[in-house]
Design a protein around this motif. Structure first.
Motif, PDB file in Angstrom:
ATOM      1  N   THR A   3       0.839  -1.196   0.000  1.00 15.60           N
ATOM      2  CA  THR A   3       0.000   0.000   0.000  1.00 15.60           C
ATOM      3  C   THR A   3       0.879   1.252   0.000  1.00 15.60           C
ATOM      4  O   THR A   3       2.086   1.193   0.271  1.00 15.60           O
ATOM      5  N   ARG A   4       0.271   2.398  -0.305  1.00 11.34           N
ATOM      6  CA  ARG A   4       1.027   3.653  -0.306  1.00 11.34           C
ATOM      7  C   ARG A   4       1.550   3.973   1.086  1.00 11.34           C
ATOM      8  O   ARG A   4       2.651   4.499   1.236  1.00 11.34           O
ATOM      9  N   CYS A   5       0.759   3.677   2.105  1.00 12.96           N
ATOM     10  CA  CYS A   5       1.220   3.934   3.474  1.00 12.96           C
ATOM     11  C   CYS A   5       2.431   3.067   3.812  1.00 12.96           C
ATOM     12  O   CYS A   5       3.376   3.523   4.473  1.00 12.96           O
ATOM     13  N   GLU A   6       2.430   1.828   3.370  1.00 12.79           N
ATOM     14  CA  GLU A   6       3.582   0.957   3.628  1.00 12.79           C
ATOM     15  C   GLU A   6       4.814   1.448   2.881  1.00 12.79           C
ATOM     16  O   GLU A   6       5.938   1.411   3.412  1.00 12.79           O
ATOM     17  N   THR A   7       4.603   1.933   1.657  1.00 13.81           N
ATOM     18  CA  THR A   7       5.721   2.493   0.892  1.00 13.81           C
ATOM     19  C   THR A   7       6.313   3.711   1.588  1.00 13.81           C
ATOM     20  O   THR A   7       7.535   3.864   1.701  1.00 13.81           O
ATOM     21  N   VAL A  19      -2.297   6.971   7.676  1.00 13.30           N
ATOM     22  CA  VAL A  19      -3.574   6.292   7.908  1.00 13.30           C
ATOM     23  C   VAL A  19      -4.396   6.391   6.631  1.00 13.30           C
ATOM     24  O   VAL A  19      -4.501   7.469   6.028  1.00 13.30           O
ATOM     25  N   THR A  20      -4.995   5.283   6.216  1.00 16.32           N
ATOM     26  CA  THR A  20      -5.798   5.252   4.993  1.00 16.32           C
ATOM     27  C   THR A  20      -7.276   5.307   5.321  1.00 16.32           C
ATOM     28  O   THR A  20      -7.738   4.644   6.257  1.00 16.32           O
ATOM     29  N   ASN A  21      -8.022   6.122   4.567  1.00 14.46           N
ATOM     30  CA  ASN A  21      -9.482   6.075   4.652  1.00 14.46           C
ATOM     31  C   ASN A  21     -10.052   5.998   3.232  1.00 14.46           C
ATOM     32  O   ASN A  21      -9.307   5.787   2.271  1.00 14.46           O
ATOM     33  N   ARG A  23     -11.154   8.214   1.205  1.00 18.55           N
ATOM     34  CA  ARG A  23     -10.875   9.299   0.262  1.00 18.55           C
ATOM     35  C   ARG A  23      -9.389   9.529   0.008  1.00 18.55           C
ATOM     36  O   ARG A  23      -8.999   9.948  -1.062  1.00 18.55           O
ATOM     37  N   HIS A  24      -8.550   9.282   1.020  1.00 14.90           N
ATOM     38  CA  HIS A  24      -7.144   9.615   0.874  1.00 14.90           C
ATOM     39  C   HIS A  24      -6.319   8.936   1.961  1.00 14.90           C
ATOM     40  O   HIS A  24      -6.865   8.306   2.881  1.00 14.90           O
ATOM     41  N   GLU A  25      -5.014   9.092   1.845  1.00 20.00           N
ATOM     42  CA  GLU A  25      -4.102   8.721   2.923  1.00 20.00           C
ATOM     43  C   GLU A  25      -3.732   9.995   3.685  1.00 20.00           C
ATOM     44  O   GLU A  25      -3.385  11.002   3.066  1.00 20.00           O
ATOM     45  N   ARG A  26      -3.824   9.913   4.982  1.00 23.14           N
ATOM     46  CA  ARG A  26      -3.456  11.060   5.826  1.00 23.14           C
ATOM     47  C   ARG A  26      -2.081  10.793   6.428  1.00 23.14           C
ATOM     48  O   ARG A  26      -1.878   9.775   7.100  1.00 23.14           O
ATOM     49  N   ILE A  27      -1.157  11.722   6.191  1.00 24.03           N
ATOM     50  CA  ILE A  27       0.217  11.574   6.665  1.00 24.03           C
ATOM     51  C   ILE A  27       0.470  12.576   7.782  1.00 24.03           C
ATOM     52  O   ILE A  27       0.364  13.791   7.568  1.00 24.03           O
TER      53      ILE A  27
END
Length: 257
Positions: A3-7, A19-21, A23-27
């Motif tokens: 996932t993008r968060c893992e990357t 954190v993924t929801n 609509r988007h990933e929140r960083i």
């Protein structure tokens, strides 16, 4: 599939959380706004590409720190310079950058985060302007009373750090250092008070000896932003006065009214 968060976690490490929801990933970045809140960024997918933005939070935060509803042309120019330097686009109040081919998501995230940090630091120009405005009033007041003073003297504390209180007032019996505390927003009041406290603590050695200086914290209380704790905080190292009561300020200077 990664996932993008893992990357992002692999490329940026544990200081950034994602954190993924729907609509988007929140960083959540380790960068902070001047009041101590974390700078958060958001990754959204648009037409098959990725966009990293602050969703307008940085300029919204900056607007909340001043009583003026509009930024000055100079402030807008400074924001534009930051965007140009970091390759950031400003769109509908948002600071954003696209993750283009050959770019990593981590690189773009860092670029947007740095831009948000630099734009939020414009708060210090707001505060400086506010303090200077009140300090000008204090300067005029002292001139009317024919009281000698030096504006923004350079002082060195015990730590070796340099400080610039707003006034060094010179009277026949005793001199005083005066710090003017002014801000238009309640959330920034405590950092302003804590900065003055740090200055008085570092300059405290000047309050001893035959030419001891008095330390005075002069609060601009024309805006209802201060808490009782702010006055108490500085009362331990200085004499606290309010600009709405100029005669008590004169008394603190030991001047003849």
């Amino acid at each position: 599939m990664t996932t993008r968060c893992e990357t992002l976690a692999d490329e940026l490490g544990g200081l950034f959380t994602c954190v993924t929801n729907d609509r988007h990933e929140r960083i959540r970045t380790p960068f902070l706004y001047p009041d101590g809140d974390n700078i958060d960024l958001f990754v959204t997918e648009k037409d098959g590409g990725l966009i990293v933005s602050d969703l307008g939070e940085t300029l919204r935060w900056l607007r909340s720190q001043t009583l003026s509803p509009k930024r000055t042309p100079k402030q807008n120019a400074l924001i534009a310079d930051v965007c140009l330097t970091h390759g950031i686009e400003q769109f509908r109040g948002m600071l954003l950058a696209r993750c283009r081919p050959g770019m990593t998501l981590a690189t773009v995230t860092l670029r947007v985060a740095q831009a948000c940090l630099r734009v939020s630091d414009l708060w210090f120009t707001f505060r400086t302007r506010a303090v200077e405005s009140v300090a000008d009033e204090v300067s005029d007041f002292l001139l009317e009373r024919e009281i000698r003073f030096d504006r923004r003297p350079k002082m060195v504390g015990r730590s070796g750090r340099g400080w610039t209180p707003d006034f060094h007032v010179i009277l026949p019996e005793r001199g005083s250092l005066v710090s003017v505390l002014s801000t238009g927003n309640r959330s920034s009041a405590r950092p302003v008070a804590e900065h003055t406290l740090a200055m008085w603590h570092d300059l405290n050695q000047l309050t001893y000896g035959p030419e001891a200086l008095r330390l005075i914290s002069l609060f601009d209380d024309t805006a209802d932003v201060w808490q009782d704790e702010d006055f108490t905080l500085l009362d331990s190292l200085s004499e606290v006065r309010r600009w709405s009561e100029p005669e008590t300020f004169i008394e603190a200077l030991d001047a003849v009214a």
